[in-house]
Design a protein around this motif. Sequence first.
Motif, PDB file in Angstrom:
ATOM      1  N   CYS A 149       3.865   3.150  -0.289  1.00 15.53           N
ATOM      2  CA  CYS A 149       2.874   4.127   0.180  1.00 15.53           C
ATOM      3  C   CYS A 149       3.188   4.464   1.629  1.00 15.53           C
ATOM      4  N   THR A 150       3.421   5.741   1.909  1.00 15.37           N
ATOM      5  CA  THR A 150       3.694   6.159   3.285  1.00 15.37           C
ATOM      6  C   THR A 150       2.429   6.745   3.903  1.00 15.37           C
ATOM      7  N   ALA A 151       2.035   6.204   5.033  1.00 14.32           N
ATOM      8  CA  ALA A 151       0.872   6.694   5.774  1.00 14.32           C
ATOM      9  C   ALA A 151       1.352   7.063   7.175  1.00 14.32           C
ATOM     10  N   LEU A 152       2.250   8.045   7.229  1.00 10.54           N
ATOM     11  CA  LEU A 152       3.003   8.357   8.438  1.00 10.54           C
ATOM     12  C   LEU A 152       2.612   9.694   9.049  1.00 10.54           C
ATOM     13  N   ASP A 153       2.747   9.808  10.365  1.00 11.51           N
ATOM     14  CA  ASP A 153       2.653  11.098  11.040  1.00 11.51           C
ATOM     15  C   ASP A 153       3.976  11.439  11.718  1.00 11.51           C
ATOM     16  N   ASN A 154       5.036  10.775  11.300  1.00 12.18           N
ATOM     17  CA  ASN A 154       6.364  10.949  11.883  1.00 12.18           C
ATOM     18  C   ASN A 154       7.275  11.579  10.835  1.00 12.18           C
TER      19      ASN A 154
ATOM     20  N   LEU B 202       3.491  -0.714   2.568  1.00 10.67           N
ATOM     21  CA  LEU B 202       2.699   0.295   3.267  1.00 10.67           C
ATOM     22  C   LEU B 202       3.371   0.592   4.596  1.00 10.67           C
ATOM     23  N   VAL B 203       3.784   1.837   4.772  1.00 11.33           N
ATOM     24  CA  VAL B 203       4.464   2.250   5.998  1.00 11.33           C
ATOM     25  C   VAL B 203       3.477   3.064   6.834  1.00 11.33           C
ATOM     26  N   GLY B 204       2.986   2.466   7.899  1.00 12.24           N
ATOM     27  CA  GLY B 204       2.007   3.124   8.761  1.00 12.24           C
ATOM     28  C   GLY B 204       0.666   2.417   8.689  1.00 12.24           C
ATOM     29  N   GLY B 205       0.130   2.076   9.853  1.00 11.90           N
ATOM     30  CA  GLY B 205      -1.141   1.358   9.908  1.00 11.90           C
ATOM     31  C   GLY B 205      -2.193   2.084  10.715  1.00 11.90           C
ATOM     32  N   GLY B 206      -2.124   3.428  10.731  1.00 15.59           N
ATOM     33  CA  GLY B 206      -3.108   4.216  11.466  1.00 15.59           C
ATOM     34  C   GLY B 206      -4.333   4.521  10.617  1.00 15.59           C
ATOM     35  N   ALA B 207      -4.845   5.758  10.718  1.00 17.52           N
ATOM     36  CA  ALA B 207      -6.085   6.118  10.028  1.00 17.52           C
ATOM     37  C   ALA B 207      -5.941   5.981   8.510  1.00 17.52           C
ATOM     38  N   ILE B 208      -4.883   6.551   7.948  1.00 15.50           N
ATOM     39  CA  ILE B 208      -4.672   6.440   6.506  1.00 15.50           C
ATOM     40  C   ILE B 208      -4.321   5.011   6.132  1.00 15.50           C
ATOM     41  N   GLY B 209      -3.492   4.369   6.942  1.00 11.79           N
ATOM     42  CA  GLY B 209      -3.112   2.992   6.669  1.00 11.79           C
ATOM     43  C   GLY B 209      -4.309   2.053   6.627  1.00 11.79           C
TER      44      GLY B 209
ATOM     45  N   GLU C 212      -1.354 -14.468  -7.687  1.00 12.43           N
ATOM     46  CA  GLU C 212      -0.083 -15.171  -7.558  1.00 12.43           C
ATOM     47  C   GLU C 212       1.089 -14.216  -7.800  1.00 12.43           C
ATOM     48  N   GLY C 213       2.040 -14.196  -6.878  1.00 14.08           N
ATOM     49  CA  GLY C 213       3.216 -13.338  -7.000  1.00 14.08           C
ATOM     50  C   GLY C 213       3.061 -11.973  -6.373  1.00 14.08           C
ATOM     51  N   GLY C 214       1.830 -11.568  -6.039  1.00 14.38           N
ATOM     52  CA  GLY C 214       1.603 -10.260  -5.415  1.00 14.38           C
ATOM     53  C   GLY C 214       1.711 -10.337  -3.908  1.00 14.38           C
ATOM     54  N   GLU C 215       2.166  -9.251  -3.291  1.00 12.95           N
ATOM     55  CA  GLU C 215       2.251  -9.218  -1.825  1.00 12.95           C
ATOM     56  C   GLU C 215       2.333  -7.787  -1.327  1.00 12.95           C
ATOM     57  N   VAL C 216       1.643  -7.536  -0.226  1.00 14.67           N
ATOM     58  CA  VAL C 216       1.730  -6.257   0.473  1.00 14.67           C
ATOM     59  C   VAL C 216       2.462  -6.484   1.789  1.00 14.67           C
ATOM     60  N   HIS C 217       3.438  -5.636   2.068  1.00 19.34           N
ATOM     61  CA  HIS C 217       4.103  -5.610   3.369  1.00 19.34           C
ATOM     62  C   HIS C 217       3.638  -4.346   4.088  1.00 19.34           C
TER      63      HIS C 217
END
Length: 537
Positions: free
Chosen positions: A522-527, A423-430, A446-451
């Motif tokens: 998943c991109t949650a960007l405003d840039n 997940l790229v972006g931790g603002g409103a959408i993030g 097990e084995g799953g991960e979110v960055h």
Amino acid sequence: MEDDKDAQQVDEKLYSRQLYVMGHEAQKKMMVSDVLIVGLSGLGVEVAKNIILAGVKSVTLYDPASITYNDLGGNFYFQEADVGKPRAATCVAKLAELNQYVPVKVVDSLSPTGMSCCCVTVPMPTAEATKLNDNCRTANCAFIYSQVAGVFSQVFCDFGAEFIVSDKDGEQPHMSQVEAITTSNPGVVKVLEDQGRHGLETGDTVRFSRVQGMPELNETEHEIKSTGPYTFEIGDCSGFGSAATQGYITQVKKPVKVTFRPLAEALESPGEMMLSDFAKFDRPQVLHAAFRGFSKYTDEKGPIAPGDVKAAAEVVAYANDFFDGDLDEAQSKIVAAFAVQSTACLSPMCAAIGGIVGQEVLKACSGKFTPINGFLYFDAAETLPDEPLSPEEVAPRSCRYDSQIACFGWESQQKILKLSYFLVGGGAIGCEMLKNWAMMGVACGEGGEVHITDMDRIEKSNLSRQFLFRAADIEQPKSITGARAAKVMNPGFNITAHELRVGSETEDIFGDDFYDKLDGVCTALDNVEARLYMDQR
């Protein structure tokens, strides 16, 4: 009410982004509006969260029902240890933390008296729903009836017989240069095509200025009838001496009176329904019959167990009675699919419909933007399995994922638990994505991960729309704070937070080896620069 407006000033730092859209006048109307939320399952908590962040005067919660495992699929403030506790009382304290200016309380009796809007977010027996709607009309209280049943949803609005919309679209007034005006009855106005369409609709009002050839029109207002993208008609111009050759028009925004019908009447004759998906032209009529058939069945026999094909067949038969004509095979299949997963409470559906319903509440309070008049139906039936799953595959397992299992099956849920996402972006959408993924169980096995990565720090203006953050988090990293809040919602959520930019300079961290291990990004960007880079990756 005017005294209340003067006494409560708008916190412009907190509501800065919102004020760009709503404006100060609409915000002040919201700040003197009391809202009643009926039902605090997944949809109810989403609506409550949205309108509390938006800054209404107060929110009152009514829901004495007990928490079930299905509720854990959508209400992000419930834990497995809360099963059996009352829904409203369990989440009131968490909701009250969202906005210091909005008091939140629980009541043990249902009455719309003194409320600006009453929003129902759970199924009710038809007789009770129509009676509540009538009581709202008597109390001059806007009424919204909404529900989410798995991947199917319904929204109904009744804001009364004479609801005034101060600004139907929130746009700046349209302006155009006049090319010509005819001396006819009615007069035909043509605007210059190289400056774009006039953007007007029949019933709009325009003011003329600097008109040459028809000076009588200058500084006068006229209601128009649109006849094309570059032409419209006004009143009788046959008495003017000569045709106009140039000038200017400016749209004059005026309040619009909108008439709504009560639920009892709209159920029997829904009229034209808002289309949510242009690929599903007949779906609103089918879902209207489906929800009526479902309501009749549950009023008589109670909830439908996941995978109960016998009960689904009865719902199809009931729906067919309410449908104009006979349901064909494909339509009957949709109704049956609706019935067998109707108890499910899915976080993504609750989030999407909660956003829509939250906006309707704000429209009712502010009078800004055109509300849904009558029914809106939305579904994501294409996400369901092509054929019904076995009762064993969708059977409840007394866990937080029972709603997802009811829709997609135990085997699919096991795959979701093992997913790895970036997940790229931790603002409103993030924030919304983190919440949805935690509720769905993404990377919770097990084995799953979110960055997640985000370089930004939390500011006060973020608090009105990025609900994972609180005032105490200001100046803290968005990624770390959001990850921590999401893990509270689901302790099994495997998540790693970064404070790094995505770009060529961080490819030693986010390189080929990193992306090869992912199931998705998943991109949650405003840039724009970061978006282009991620598209390239």
